[in-house]
Write a protein that holds these residues in place. Sequence first.
Motif, PDB file in Angstrom:
ATOM      1  N   ARG A 122      45.504  43.047  36.513  1.00 31.47           N
ATOM      2  CA  ARG A 122      45.027  42.341  37.693  1.00 31.47           C
ATOM      3  C   ARG A 122      44.391  41.027  37.248  1.00 31.47           C
ATOM      4  O   ARG A 122      43.790  40.943  36.181  1.00 31.47           O
ATOM      5  CB  ARG A 122      43.966  43.151  38.454  1.00 31.47           C
ATOM      6  N   SER A 123      44.486  40.008  38.104  1.00 33.10           N
ATOM      7  CA  SER A 123      43.879  38.706  37.821  1.00 33.10           C
ATOM      8  C   SER A 123      43.153  38.197  39.050  1.00 33.10           C
ATOM      9  O   SER A 123      43.499  38.536  40.177  1.00 33.10           O
ATOM     10  CB  SER A 123      44.948  37.682  37.437  1.00 33.10           C
ATOM     11  N   VAL A 124      42.169  37.356  38.811  1.00 34.93           N
ATOM     12  CA  VAL A 124      41.444  36.697  39.884  1.00 34.93           C
ATOM     13  C   VAL A 124      41.014  35.322  39.366  1.00 34.93           C
ATOM     14  O   VAL A 124      40.746  35.163  38.173  1.00 34.93           O
ATOM     15  CB  VAL A 124      40.224  37.527  40.346  1.00 34.93           C
ATOM     16  N   THR A 125      40.993  34.346  40.251  1.00 37.92           N
ATOM     17  CA  THR A 125      40.503  33.018  39.891  1.00 37.92           C
ATOM     18  C   THR A 125      39.087  32.884  40.436  1.00 37.92           C
ATOM     19  O   THR A 125      38.833  33.137  41.611  1.00 37.92           O
ATOM     20  CB  THR A 125      41.405  31.910  40.478  1.00 37.92           C
ATOM     21  N   ILE A 126      38.168  32.498  39.544  1.00 39.12           N
ATOM     22  CA  ILE A 126      36.756  32.403  39.898  1.00 39.12           C
ATOM     23  C   ILE A 126      36.290  30.972  39.656  1.00 39.12           C
ATOM     24  O   ILE A 126      36.517  30.418  38.576  1.00 39.12           O
ATOM     25  CB  ILE A 126      35.910  33.401  39.072  1.00 39.12           C
ATOM     26  N   LYS A 127      35.640  30.388  40.633  1.00 35.27           N
ATOM     27  CA  LYS A 127      35.191  28.996  40.528  1.00 35.27           C
ATOM     28  C   LYS A 127      33.906  28.920  39.713  1.00 35.27           C
ATOM     29  O   LYS A 127      32.819  28.654  40.237  1.00 35.27           O
ATOM     30  CB  LYS A 127      34.993  28.397  41.921  1.00 35.27           C
ATOM     31  N   ARG A 128      34.035  29.194  38.442  1.00 33.36           N
ATOM     32  CA  ARG A 128      32.934  29.133  37.481  1.00 33.36           C
ATOM     33  C   ARG A 128      33.528  28.798  36.113  1.00 33.36           C
ATOM     34  O   ARG A 128      34.668  29.128  35.828  1.00 33.36           O
ATOM     35  CB  ARG A 128      32.208  30.481  37.371  1.00 33.36           C
TER      36      ARG A 128
END
Length: 192
Positions: free
Chosen positions: A38-44
Motif C-alpha cells: 500500500r502507498s500514500v502521499t503525505i504532504k510532509r
Amino acid sequence: MSELRDDDAPITTSKRSDKIGDATGNLVEAKGDSLVGRSVTIKRPREELYAYWRDFSRLPSFMDNVERVDVIDDATSHWVVKAPGGKTVEWDAVITEERPNELIAWASKDGADVPNSGRIDFRDAGDRGTVVTATILYDPPAGFIGKIIAKMFQREPAIQARRDLRRFKQLMETGEIATAARTRKQFEEETA
C-alpha cells in the motif's frame, strides 16, 4: 503481439509476474506467503516522516491493531498486535536494512506467532510531499482459513495497512486522527 512495457506501478500491484518476484526479493529476509503493498502521499518532508516512523514506540498512535511496540535495542523490537476473537499475537522483529530517510526493512525472528517481513519506503513526491509505501509479507495463523477469519474481523494486514497509512497521513498532515464522535472504547465503556 505487443511487448511488455516496463511499468512504474508498485511492485505488489504489477501485472508482471517477474516484478512480483522482485517484491519478495527486495525484502532482505522474505518471511511469509501473503504479500501486501500500500502507498500514500503525505504532504510532509521525507525526513520528518521517516523520523516519526523510526521511533517504533510511536507506531501504536496510528496503527489501530498494534497494542504496543517495545524497543529492545536499536535494531530489535517486540510487537503485540490484536488478533481476531480478542486475542493478541506477538513477535520480535529485527531491522534487516536501513537507509536513513529512505527505507526501513525488517523480519520477524524465529518463533513469531505471525512470521512476517517487510519494508517501509519514503520517496520524494516533489511539491506533493512524500510517497510512503508499505510492503508486507506474512503467514496468517491457520493459513487460508485464518486469513478469511482475520478479514471478517477487519484484522487482515491488507485492510490494516490501508487504514494505518491513511491514519498516518492524517496525523502527519493535521496533527490528529479523525475519529467518530464516540470511539469504540467509549462505546464499550458506556455499554459495560
